[in-house]
Design a protein around this motif. Structure first.
Motif, short mmCIF file in Angstrom:
data_model
loop_
_atom_site.label_atom_id
_atom_site.label_comp_id
_atom_site.label_asym_id
_atom_site.label_seq_id
_atom_site.Cartn_x
_atom_site.Cartn_y
_atom_site.Cartn_z
N GLU A 92 0.87 -1.17 -0.12
CA GLU A 92 -0.17 -0.01 0.00
C GLU A 92 0.93 1.37 0.04
O GLU A 92 0.39 2.38 -0.02
CB GLU A 92 -1.13 0.09 1.15
CG GLU A 92 -1.92 -1.17 1.03
CD GLU A 92 -3.00 -0.91 0.04
OE1 GLU A 92 -3.10 0.01 -0.60
OE2 GLU A 92 -3.62 -1.82 -0.40
N GLY A 93 2.12 1.34 -0.05
CA GLY A 93 2.97 2.23 -0.03
C GLY A 93 2.99 3.10 1.07
O GLY A 93 3.38 4.35 1.20
N TRP A 216 -2.75 4.62 7.02
CA TRP A 216 -2.39 4.81 5.49
C TRP A 216 -3.05 3.56 4.81
O TRP A 216 -3.34 3.91 3.65
CB TRP A 216 -0.91 4.60 5.69
CG TRP A 216 -0.19 5.87 5.88
CD1 TRP A 216 0.31 6.42 7.21
CD2 TRP A 216 0.26 6.69 4.97
NE1 TRP A 216 0.88 7.71 7.01
CE2 TRP A 216 1.27 7.82 5.57
CE3 TRP A 216 0.32 6.75 3.56
CZ2 TRP A 216 1.74 8.96 4.67
CZ3 TRP A 216 0.77 7.74 2.63
CH2 TRP A 216 1.40 8.67 3.45
N GLY A 221 -3.34 4.90 -0.21
CA GLY A 221 -2.53 5.82 -1.07
C GLY A 221 -2.67 7.40 -1.06
O GLY A 221 -2.02 8.02 -1.43
#
Length: 321
Positions: A92-93, A216, A221
């Protein structure tokens, strides 16, 4: 024979004789060096370092002239533990600083993909650590040999969010969360804010969810594009928005106006969303210019914060088009 020595000057007793005076040295040593200086003045003391940091922030060090300083980091590093959780966070970065991998770990697909994502993203340190060290870091949690360290979130200042809108020539559309404690709700609100053209989210500094790894992930994102600000006092932050010309709209089940009648969303506005159980706190509710209800023909008593914010943001986007 003991006590009958004929050798002169030989000591026959442990008792010392008369001593010469100290010359005042002892008296002077008792005088000391004066009062102990305060902690802020002592070199190397934690309070001195904190005072220097406050002075740097107050002088605007590191920022552009006229720019407000950001609210700063939000707490300490967060740890994501377990192979599934770490892999999901990397997919998910979620911003990360270090990936810790246990020495002589039994690799599987999850570990291999985590290592690959870490290498591809760059900027994440890869550290090998013995199991006892990972046990100590995680306080004995079942880490399965992988631990991801998440740095503290860099929160914006509430007044920065209006600047984001004015910089692009748009009327500000901001969401303020009052007492929302579930990070997944916060992440969902951030995602909806990005989807419907909002300019940021404001949360209280205390007794509220922060931008954790869970938030998050839920934002999918969007947290990388939408600033989240943290207010020391939510009531004062809303009053500051009112002085800047924004209409403060609170969501309440007993609101005096229905959402489809709310023309205020066409201009600069702050949408205040409370928790599903308690709703808006008293002071925040009294500060709102309008209290608005979402019509629910199906008879539901309430919506959670993420869903409620999404409904209002959609209505704002529809009106603004």
């Amino acid at each position: 024979m003991a006590g009958n020595s004929q050798r002169p000057n030989r000591r026959t007793s442990n008792k010392k004789g008369a001593q010469a005076g100290s010359g005042g040295k002892r008296r002077r040593s008792l005088e000391g060096k004066g009062p102990t200086p305060p902690a802020e003045m002592r070199k190397g003391h934690a309070k001195q370092r904190a005072a220097e940091a406050r002075a740097r922030r107050a002088s605007g060090a590191g920022g552009r002239p006229g720019q407000r300083q950001r609210a700063g980091k939000g707490g300490t590093n967060e740890l994501v533990v377990g192979r599934n959780s770490v892999l999901e966070a990397l997919r998910e970065g979620v911003p990360a600083s270090t990936l810790y991998v246990q020495q002589f770990i039994d690799n599987d697909d999850r570990v291999r993909e985590s290592l690959r994502l870490t290498s591809e993203r760059g900027g994440i340190h890869l550290m090998e650590a013995p199991r006892p060290e990972l046990d100590r870091m995680t306080s004995g949690l079942n880490h399965q040999g992988v631990v991801l360290q998440i740095p503290p979130y860099d929160y914006a200042h509430p007044e920065d969010l209006t600047g984001v809108a004015f910089d692009v020539g748009e009327d500000p559309l901001i969401v303020a969360l009052d007492g929302v404690t579930d990070p997944r709700n916060l992440g969902a609100v951030v995602r909806s804010t990005a989807a419907f053209g909002g300019h940021g989210v404001v949360i209280p500094e205390r007794r509220a969810a922060g931008m954790t790894a869970g938030a998050w992930k839920t934002s999918a994102g969007a947290a990388a594009r939408v600033p989240v600000a943290r207010a020391t006092n939510m009531t004062r932050a809303l009053q500051t928005y009112q002085k800047a010309g924004l209409m403060v709209v609170g969501l309440a089940a007993d609101g005096e106006m229905a959402l489809h009648d709310l023309d205020a969303l066409e201009g600069p506005a702050v949408v205040v969303v409370g928790s599903e159980g308690r709703g808006l706190s008293r002071l925040v509710g009294e500060t709102c210019d309008l209290r608005v209800r979402i019509p629910m023909p199906g008879g539901a008593e309430s919506l959670n914060a993420g869903v409620a914010a999404g409904v209002v943001l959609y209505e704002a986007a529809r009106r603004r088009r």
